[in-house]
Design a protein around this motif. Structure first.
Motif, PDB file in Angstrom:
ATOM      1  N   TRP A  12       0.819  -1.215   0.000  1.00 50.48           N
ATOM      2  CA  TRP A  12       0.000   0.000   0.000  1.00 50.48           C
ATOM      3  C   TRP A  12       0.853   1.265   0.000  1.00 50.48           C
ATOM      4  O   TRP A  12       0.334   2.371  -0.197  1.00 50.48           O
ATOM      5  CB  TRP A  12      -0.938   0.008   1.211  1.00 50.48           C
ATOM      6  CG  TRP A  12      -0.310  -0.456   2.476  1.00 50.48           C
ATOM      7  CD1 TRP A  12      -0.229  -1.729   2.940  1.00 50.48           C
ATOM      8  CD2 TRP A  12       0.341   0.362   3.459  1.00 50.48           C
ATOM      9  NE1 TRP A  12       0.437  -1.772   4.143  1.00 50.48           N
ATOM     10  CE2 TRP A  12       0.795  -0.494   4.487  1.00 50.48           C
ATOM     11  CE3 TRP A  12       0.589   1.727   3.569  1.00 50.48           C
ATOM     12  CZ2 TRP A  12       1.477  -0.031   5.599  1.00 50.48           C
ATOM     13  CZ3 TRP A  12       1.266   2.193   4.675  1.00 50.48           C
ATOM     14  CH2 TRP A  12       1.698   1.324   5.671  1.00 50.48           C
ATOM     15  N   LEU A  13       2.170   1.117   0.207  1.00 50.82           N
ATOM     16  CA  LEU A  13       3.056   2.278   0.137  1.00 50.82           C
ATOM     17  C   LEU A  13       3.419   2.664  -1.293  1.00 50.82           C
ATOM     18  O   LEU A  13       3.960   3.745  -1.526  1.00 50.82           O
ATOM     19  CB  LEU A  13       4.350   1.995   0.908  1.00 50.82           C
ATOM     20  CG  LEU A  13       4.279   2.013   2.435  1.00 50.82           C
ATOM     21  CD1 LEU A  13       5.605   1.558   3.017  1.00 50.82           C
ATOM     22  CD2 LEU A  13       3.915   3.394   2.947  1.00 50.82           C
ATOM     23  N   VAL A  14       3.162   1.777  -2.253  1.00 52.78           N
ATOM     24  CA  VAL A  14       3.605   2.011  -3.632  1.00 52.78           C
ATOM     25  C   VAL A  14       3.089   3.339  -4.188  1.00 52.78           C
ATOM     26  O   VAL A  14       3.854   4.084  -4.814  1.00 52.78           O
ATOM     27  CB  VAL A  14       3.202   0.830  -4.536  1.00 52.78           C
ATOM     28  CG1 VAL A  14       3.473   1.154  -6.005  1.00 52.78           C
ATOM     29  CG2 VAL A  14       3.971  -0.430  -4.121  1.00 52.78           C
ATOM     30  N   PRO A  15       1.803   3.694  -3.989  1.00 48.89           N
ATOM     31  CA  PRO A  15       1.357   4.996  -4.531  1.00 48.89           C
ATOM     32  C   PRO A  15       2.105   6.187  -3.963  1.00 48.89           C
ATOM     33  O   PRO A  15       2.168   7.246  -4.599  1.00 48.89           O
ATOM     34  CB  PRO A  15      -0.126   5.035  -4.143  1.00 48.89           C
ATOM     35  CG  PRO A  15      -0.524   3.616  -3.958  1.00 48.89           C
ATOM     36  CD  PRO A  15       0.685   2.950  -3.384  1.00 48.89           C
ATOM     37  N   SER A  16       2.686   6.042  -2.768  1.00 48.94           N
ATOM     38  CA  SER A  16       3.390   7.155  -2.139  1.00 48.94           C
ATOM     39  C   SER A  16       4.888   7.135  -2.421  1.00 48.94           C
ATOM     40  O   SER A  16       5.493   8.182  -2.665  1.00 48.94           O
ATOM     41  CB  SER A  16       3.153   7.143  -0.624  1.00 48.94           C
ATOM     42  OG  SER A  16       1.797   7.336  -0.332  1.00 48.94           O
ATOM     43  N   LEU A  17       5.501   5.952  -2.376  1.00 46.77           N
ATOM     44  CA  LEU A  17       6.957   5.862  -2.517  1.00 46.77           C
ATOM     45  C   LEU A  17       7.401   5.275  -3.847  1.00 46.77           C
ATOM     46  O   LEU A  17       8.599   5.250  -4.143  1.00 46.77           O
ATOM     47  CB  LEU A  17       7.533   5.018  -1.368  1.00 46.77           C
ATOM     48  CG  LEU A  17       7.335   5.586   0.039  1.00 46.77           C
ATOM     49  CD1 LEU A  17       8.002   4.682   1.068  1.00 46.77           C
ATOM     50  CD2 LEU A  17       7.908   7.000   0.148  1.00 46.77           C
ATOM     51  N   HIS A  18       6.472   4.768  -4.620  1.00 48.48           N
ATOM     52  CA  HIS A  18       6.777   4.233  -5.960  1.00 48.48           C
ATOM     53  C   HIS A  18       7.904   3.203  -5.894  1.00 48.48           C
ATOM     54  O   HIS A  18       7.860   2.285  -5.086  1.00 48.48           O
ATOM     55  CB  HIS A  18       7.101   5.386  -6.918  1.00 48.48           C
ATOM     56  CG  HIS A  18       6.026   6.429  -6.977  1.00 48.48           C
ATOM     57  ND1 HIS A  18       4.714   6.136  -7.274  1.00 48.48           N
ATOM     58  CD2 HIS A  18       6.050   7.776  -6.754  1.00 48.48           C
ATOM     59  CE1 HIS A  18       3.973   7.238  -7.248  1.00 48.48           C
ATOM     60  NE2 HIS A  18       4.767   8.251  -6.918  1.00 48.48           N
ATOM     61  N   VAL A  19       8.912   3.357  -6.739  1.00 47.85           N
ATOM     62  CA  VAL A  19       9.983   2.359  -6.845  1.00 47.85           C
ATOM     63  C   VAL A  19      10.770   2.228  -5.547  1.00 47.85           C
ATOM     64  O   VAL A  19      11.398   1.197  -5.280  1.00 47.85           O
ATOM     65  CB  VAL A  19      10.928   2.719  -8.013  1.00 47.85           C
ATOM     66  CG1 VAL A  19      11.730   3.980  -7.696  1.00 47.85           C
ATOM     67  CG2 VAL A  19      11.868   1.564  -8.346  1.00 47.85           C
ATOM     68  N   PHE A  20      10.713   3.255  -4.721  1.00 48.68           N
ATOM     69  CA  PHE A  20      11.437   3.200  -3.451  1.00 48.68           C
ATOM     70  C   PHE A  20      10.898   2.091  -2.557  1.00 48.68           C
ATOM     71  O   PHE A  20      11.633   1.556  -1.723  1.00 48.68           O
ATOM     72  CB  PHE A  20      11.337   4.551  -2.747  1.00 48.68           C
ATOM     73  CG  PHE A  20      12.504   4.842  -1.848  1.00 48.68           C
ATOM     74  CD1 PHE A  20      13.731   5.198  -2.381  1.00 48.68           C
ATOM     75  CD2 PHE A  20      12.390   4.747  -0.481  1.00 48.68           C
ATOM     76  CE1 PHE A  20      14.813   5.463  -1.560  1.00 48.68           C
ATOM     77  CE2 PHE A  20      13.465   5.004   0.352  1.00 48.68           C
ATOM     78  CZ  PHE A  20      14.690   5.363  -0.195  1.00 48.68           C
ATOM     79  N   THR A  21       9.627   1.723  -2.728  1.00 46.86           N
ATOM     80  CA  THR A  21       9.058   0.621  -1.947  1.00 46.86           C
ATOM     81  C   THR A  21       9.796  -0.678  -2.231  1.00 46.86           C
ATOM     82  O   THR A  21      10.045  -1.484  -1.327  1.00 46.86           O
ATOM     83  CB  THR A  21       7.562   0.460  -2.267  1.00 46.86           C
ATOM     84  OG1 THR A  21       6.907   1.719  -2.148  1.00 46.86           O
ATOM     85  CG2 THR A  21       6.903  -0.540  -1.335  1.00 46.86           C
ATOM     86  N   LEU A  22      10.152  -0.910  -3.501  1.00 45.63           N
ATOM     87  CA  LEU A  22      10.886  -2.119  -3.876  1.00 45.63           C
ATOM     88  C   LEU A  22      12.267  -2.130  -3.225  1.00 45.63           C
ATOM     89  O   LEU A  22      12.737  -3.176  -2.764  1.00 45.63           O
ATOM     90  CB  LEU A  22      11.012  -2.207  -5.394  1.00 45.63           C
ATOM     91  CG  LEU A  22       9.703  -2.278  -6.177  1.00 45.63           C
ATOM     92  CD1 LEU A  22       9.991  -2.261  -7.685  1.00 45.63           C
ATOM     93  CD2 LEU A  22       8.921  -3.526  -5.814  1.00 45.63           C
ATOM     94  N   LEU A  23      12.905  -0.971  -3.190  1.00 46.26           N
ATOM     95  CA  LEU A  23      14.232  -0.886  -2.579  1.00 46.26           C
ATOM     96  C   LEU A  23      14.156  -1.193  -1.073  1.00 46.26           C
ATOM     97  O   LEU A  23      14.989  -1.937  -0.538  1.00 46.26           O
ATOM     98  CB  LEU A  23      14.819   0.502  -2.810  1.00 46.26           C
ATOM     99  CG  LEU A  23      16.196   0.778  -2.175  1.00 46.26           C
ATOM    100  CD1 LEU A  23      17.224  -0.201  -2.699  1.00 46.26           C
ATOM    101  CD2 LEU A  23      16.633   2.214  -2.446  1.00 46.26           C
TER     102      LEU A  23
END
Length: 532
Positions: free
Chosen positions: A76-87
């Motif tokens: 659910w963080l993806v909309p806020s942090l985008h690719v940074f969530t994967l990192l």
């Protein structure tokens, strides 16, 4: 090699499958809340790690599964942090690399009965050590601890009063390991069955003998004000004021507003302070509000819980201590500040408070405030209660009621609000104190001292008030008294395992036969025969 085994021989395909296996526990948490899935959700991951061809590959299997678990828990963080969530998921997932190695070491191949029995203790201890490390606030905090998936299981809540969410995680992983043994090591079904029976016995013993909170003989009426998603600090305050006026004549003892309910420092806006005091007089109750604003008496922006009475702010104030990484501050901003350009990371770091606070209300109830993300930390609620042995307004210094103020406006349409609200059940059961989770937007809920829900949940679409009848309790739970003892036991198990493995390695090297020496040279060359 089987067809599937041959297909898994590709490192990338294997990593992808293990990552999917690592994400399997996620449906056990709200919203799906399939709590019964957690005791078997780790089995596929364990089965894959035990079949790793090498120790290095087992480390990768642990890492890949950890990546899948962390990504699934924080998708659910993806909309806020985008690719940074994967990192973040990749970095945090590395914590599980040793766990994959342990799975291969104790369950791989055709393990002996002793190795299988050790696995039932070592692997749950290893998981608990991982949860301990990632519970450090700088690494993101303990969101998604495996034991928290059992928040609505009554026997589990009873066990939480004995060993906290740590004990629940330990037992859930133990059952997973036992099931993996039953599936993959049929020659040693006895240890597997023994593991399941032991967990069942511990759960039953906790259900029967764990002490229940003692009634203080008093019930208080707590009102929660949830305005919903409203843009603008002034419009938000107006709506909260309007909703609070509905409580006039309801004979409430305390009114709780959500996180960031006031967008101005009250010293700079005495008009707002006067309006709050008027609300207190009209309702006959103190208000707990939350200010998210730049302070006038010190530099920086703070998130502060404040108690307001009939004469205005009482002076009781708690500044949030544990901030949300990237949401309220950027760790190592000089290195990671670029995150603000690819997502909704904090443009300016919030400032931290330095100490927890217990507030005394005019109704004679001591409340322990927490703000948002802090409800994920079991130590914070425990410390707010641990001195309050008398309870219900007695002479102790601890809180009678835990109050959390939250807002999940960014994640309204995800699983995050329900997951956040569910944590209140565990904190209540751990401490033996009722818990109020009031949100600006999100899911508001109130739990009794045994962790069971009192009244309805206020969902993400609600813009209303709700009054809850909350019985107060006395005494302290074993968890409050003895602290995180399951973690200490787990660390001792891992230390003993390291010593045993180290001693075995030394013995193996010493008992290995000496290498054969080459024949000594005499200085005389051997004659060379030439064939005819």
């Amino acid at each position: 090699m089987t067809t599937f085994g041959h297909w898994l021989s590709s490192p990338w395909r294997r990593s992808a499958v293990v990552a999917l296996a690592g994400a399997l526990p996620v449906p056990a948490y709200p919203v799906p809340a399939l709590w019964w899935w957690a005791p078997v959700a780790l089995v596929p991951w364990l089965l894959l790690a035990r079949t790793a061809p090498t120790g290095r590959r087992a480390l990768y299997d642990g890492w890949s599964g950890g990546f899948g678990f962390m990504l699934g828990m924080h998708v659910w963080l993806v909309p806020s942090l985008h690719v940074f969530t994967l990192l973040i998921a990749a970095l945090m997932g590395a914590l599980w690399a040793p766990w994959g190695w342990l799975a291969r070491r104790f369950l791989g191949g055709l393990p002996s009965g002793g190795r299988v029995a050790a696995a039932l203790v070592v692997l749950p201890s290893g998981w608990l050590a991982i949860e301990l490390v990632r519970s450090w606030q700088a690494l993101g905090g303990p969101w998604g601890m495996l034991g928290s998936s059992q928040w609505q299981v009554e026997p589990a809540l009873r066990l939480a009063s004995v060993g906290g969410v740590w004990l629940l995680s330990l037992l859930v992983v133990s059952v997973n390991v036992a099931v993996a043994v039953l599936v993959a090591v049929p020659a040693h079904r006895v240890p597997g069955v023994a593991g399941v029976v032991t967990v069942a016995a511990v759960t039953s013993a906790g259900w029967v003998w764990a002490p229940r909170p003692d009634s203080a003989g008093r019930t208080v009426r707590i009102a929660v004000v949830q305005p919903g998603v409203i843009d603008g600090a002034d419009a938000r305050f107006d709506r909260e004021e309007q909703l609070t006026r509905r409580l006039v004549g309801e004979d409430v003892d305390l009114v709780v507003w959500g996180e960031s309910s006031i967008g101005y420092d009250l010293d700079d806006r005495p008009d707002l302070a006067r309006r709050l005091a008027a609300l207190s007089r009209a309702t006959g109750a103190d208000l707990v509000v939350n200010v998210d604003a730049r302070r006038s008496d010190r530099p920086g922006i703070y998130k502060s819980s404040m108690l307001v009475g009939p004469e205005g702010p009482t002076g009781d104030r708690y500044d949030k201590m544990r901030l949300v990484p990237f949401g309220e501050y950027v760790p190592a901003r000089s290195l990671l500040g670029w995150a603000t350009s690819v997502g909704k990371a904090a443009g300016e770091d919030r400032r931290r408070g330095t100490a927890q606070v217990v507030m005394n209300t005019s109704a004679g109830v001591r409340i322990g405030p927490m703000v948002c993300f802090e409800t994920a930390f079991p130590d914070m609620s425990r410390h707010l209660v641990e001195d309050g042995t008398s309870g219900a307004g007695g002479a102790g210094g601890g809180s009678d009621l835990l109050v959390a103020q939250s807002s999940t406006s960014t994640f309204q349409h995800s699983w995050a609000p329900a997951q956040h609200a569910s944590l209140g059940a565990l904190r209540a059961a751990e401490t033996g104190r009722p818990f109020v989770h009031a949100t600006l937007t999100g899911v508001s809920a109130v739990y009794g001292a045994d962790g069971r829900r009192l009244g309805p949940w206020l969902g993400t679409g609600a813009s209303t008030t709700e009054v809850f009848e909350v019985p107060l309790t006395t005494g302290v739970t074993p968890y409050v008294r003895f602290g995180d003892w399951p973690v200490q036991v787990a660390l001792l198990v891992l230390l003993a395992t390291a010593l045993v493995e180290g001693a075995r390695s030394v013995r193996t090297r010493r008992s290995a036969p000496a290498p054969l020496a080459p024949p000594a040279r005499t200085g005389r060359a051997w004659p060379v025969r030439h064939g005819r």
